[in-house]
Design a protein around this motif. Structure first.
Motif, mmCIF file in Angstrom:
data_model
loop_
_atom_site.group_PDB
_atom_site.id
_atom_site.type_symbol
_atom_site.label_atom_id
_atom_site.label_comp_id
_atom_site.label_asym_id
_atom_site.label_seq_id
_atom_site.Cartn_x
_atom_site.Cartn_y
_atom_site.Cartn_z
ATOM 1 N N UNK A 7 14.773 -149.402 3.708
ATOM 2 C CA UNK A 7 15.874 -149.949 2.922
ATOM 3 C C UNK A 7 16.643 -148.790 2.288
ATOM 4 N N UNK A 8 15.915 -147.759 1.837
ATOM 5 C CA UNK A 8 16.561 -146.608 1.209
ATOM 6 C C UNK A 8 17.518 -145.902 2.173
ATOM 7 N N UNK A 9 17.143 -145.806 3.460
ATOM 8 C CA UNK A 9 18.020 -145.163 4.454
ATOM 9 C C UNK A 9 19.304 -145.963 4.619
ATOM 10 N N UNK A 10 19.185 -147.281 4.644
ATOM 11 C CA UNK A 10 20.379 -148.116 4.768
ATOM 12 C C UNK A 10 21.248 -148.003 3.515
ATOM 13 N N UNK A 11 20.623 -147.955 2.340
ATOM 14 C CA UNK A 11 21.392 -147.801 1.109
ATOM 15 C C UNK A 11 22.087 -146.438 1.052
ATOM 16 N N UNK A 12 21.450 -145.410 1.589
ATOM 17 C CA UNK A 12 22.028 -144.063 1.554
ATOM 18 C C UNK A 12 23.382 -144.018 2.252
ATOM 19 N N UNK A 16 33.327 -150.775 -9.598
ATOM 20 C CA UNK A 16 33.268 -149.665 -10.547
ATOM 21 C C UNK A 16 34.473 -148.748 -10.370
ATOM 22 N N UNK A 17 34.991 -148.247 -11.461
ATOM 23 C CA UNK A 17 36.198 -147.413 -11.439
ATOM 24 C C UNK A 17 35.867 -145.921 -11.467
ATOM 25 N N UNK A 18 34.612 -145.568 -11.303
ATOM 26 C CA UNK A 18 34.199 -144.166 -11.304
ATOM 27 C C UNK A 18 33.200 -143.956 -10.175
ATOM 28 N N UNK A 19 33.029 -142.704 -9.730
ATOM 29 C CA UNK A 19 32.174 -142.455 -8.563
ATOM 30 C C UNK A 19 30.685 -142.603 -8.851
ATOM 31 N N UNK A 20 29.977 -143.100 -7.858
ATOM 32 C CA UNK A 20 28.514 -143.176 -7.876
ATOM 33 C C UNK A 20 28.010 -142.198 -6.819
ATOM 34 N N UNK A 21 27.033 -141.404 -7.194
ATOM 35 C CA UNK A 21 26.442 -140.450 -6.255
ATOM 36 C C UNK A 21 24.988 -140.778 -5.932
ATOM 37 N N UNK A 22 24.321 -141.468 -6.850
ATOM 38 C CA UNK A 22 22.890 -141.713 -6.710
ATOM 39 C C UNK A 22 22.602 -143.207 -6.809
ATOM 40 N N UNK A 23 21.681 -143.675 -5.973
ATOM 41 C CA UNK A 23 21.218 -145.058 -6.046
ATOM 42 C C UNK A 23 19.718 -145.016 -6.296
ATOM 43 N N UNK A 24 19.275 -145.753 -7.295
ATOM 44 C CA UNK A 24 17.857 -145.804 -7.655
ATOM 45 C C UNK A 24 17.374 -147.237 -7.490
ATOM 46 N N UNK A 25 16.314 -147.414 -6.696
ATOM 47 C CA UNK A 25 15.666 -148.722 -6.599
ATOM 48 C C UNK A 25 14.370 -148.659 -7.406
ATOM 49 N N UNK A 80 31.707 -135.621 -1.255
ATOM 50 C CA UNK A 80 31.645 -134.420 -0.418
ATOM 51 C C UNK A 80 30.726 -134.587 0.783
ATOM 52 N N UNK A 81 29.556 -135.212 0.593
ATOM 53 C CA UNK A 81 28.561 -135.258 1.660
ATOM 54 C C UNK A 81 28.539 -136.575 2.441
ATOM 55 N N UNK A 82 29.236 -137.607 1.953
ATOM 56 C CA UNK A 82 29.405 -138.830 2.726
ATOM 57 C C UNK A 82 28.235 -139.801 2.712
ATOM 58 N N UNK A 83 27.269 -139.576 1.853
ATOM 59 C CA UNK A 83 26.159 -140.520 1.712
ATOM 60 C C UNK A 83 25.701 -140.496 0.264
ATOM 61 N N UNK A 84 24.829 -141.417 -0.107
ATOM 62 C CA UNK A 84 24.266 -141.464 -1.449
ATOM 63 C C UNK A 84 22.856 -140.885 -1.416
ATOM 64 N N UNK A 85 22.462 -140.215 -2.490
ATOM 65 C CA UNK A 85 21.059 -139.834 -2.632
ATOM 66 C C UNK A 85 20.342 -141.048 -3.202
ATOM 67 N N UNK A 106 22.649 -155.518 0.534
ATOM 68 C CA UNK A 106 23.868 -154.765 0.849
ATOM 69 C C UNK A 106 25.119 -155.387 0.223
ATOM 70 N N UNK A 107 25.332 -156.680 0.429
ATOM 71 C CA UNK A 107 26.543 -157.319 -0.078
ATOM 72 C C UNK A 107 26.666 -157.185 -1.604
ATOM 73 N N UNK A 108 25.624 -157.516 -2.398
ATOM 74 C CA UNK A 108 25.765 -157.357 -3.858
ATOM 75 C C UNK A 108 25.986 -155.907 -4.296
ATOM 76 N N UNK A 109 25.340 -154.952 -3.611
ATOM 77 C CA UNK A 109 25.509 -153.544 -3.985
ATOM 78 C C UNK A 109 26.938 -153.084 -3.669
ATOM 79 N N UNK A 110 27.437 -153.410 -2.481
ATOM 80 C CA UNK A 110 28.811 -153.031 -2.127
ATOM 81 C C UNK A 110 29.826 -153.634 -3.096
#
Length: 181
Positions: A89-94, A64-73, A134-139, A54-58
């Motif tokens: 882990x994916x639910x927590x990352x979402x 980053x200066x642009x939006x991220x919508x998707x996280x891929x592990x 818009x949706x408040x979480x990451x896919x 969590x800490x390194x991802x946050x």
């Protein structure tokens, strides 16, 4: 590719290879790759998740200066947080940038496994592009398989996929005997 963040376990050479192949194939900016140091096992504690993932991802999401919508592990990442009820882990990352809350369905807290399975994603059934804003979480998706080679094949096949218009029929009981019985 700019809207995708790739999270890879630096302790997994196979995972690193899968992540690199994906980043090259999908033209993901190198700034969008987070290398974490965590166990190669399937499970870790909440404390380990917070400090090692969590800490390194946050930190990268904030930089980053642009939006991220998707996280891929990728292959080699743990799949569940053992001392947190087995949530993935994916639910927590979402929902990494908001507090983990109980799933709610129709305004009521969902507590048992059958209710959780029936909870509906806020993006379910939407006919629009997804956005974190818009949706408040990451896919969150995961590139893995029974082996690193299988994960690599997923990347190769995704590049060859062509859009197809529906309708599509999905068998909701694929393990039924072929004789119909």
């Amino acid at each position: 590719g700019r809207r995708v963040l790739v999270v890879v376990n630096g302790s997994s050479p196979e995972g690193m290879a899968v992540a690199n192949a994906y980043v090259v194939a999908r033209k993901i900016p190198r700034d969008n790759v987070v290398t974490v140091g965590t166990t190669q096992g399937e499970e870790l504690s909440l404390t380990e998740y917070r400090s090692q993932i969590e800490y390194p991802v946050l930190k990268v999401l904030k930089r980053l200066k642009y939006p991220i919508d998707y996280i891929v592990t990728t292959h080699g990442m743990p799949i569940r947080i053992g001392d947190e009820g087995g949530y993935s882990v994916d639910a927590f990352l979402a929902q990494i940038d908001r507090p983990m809350q109980e799933i709610e369905q129709n305004g009521f807290a969902v507590k048992d496994a059958n209710q959780i399975r029936g909870a509906v994603s806020p993006y379910f059934g939407k006919d629009e592009h997804f956005s974190h804003a818009k949706f408040g979480f990451y896919l969150v998706t995961r590139i893995t398989g029974s082996s690193p080679e299988a994960a690599m094949k997923l990347i190769d096949r995704s590049l060859k996929a062509k859009p197809v218009k529906g309708p599509f029929l999905l068998d909701s009981q694929p393990l039924k005997p072929k004789d119909g019985g």
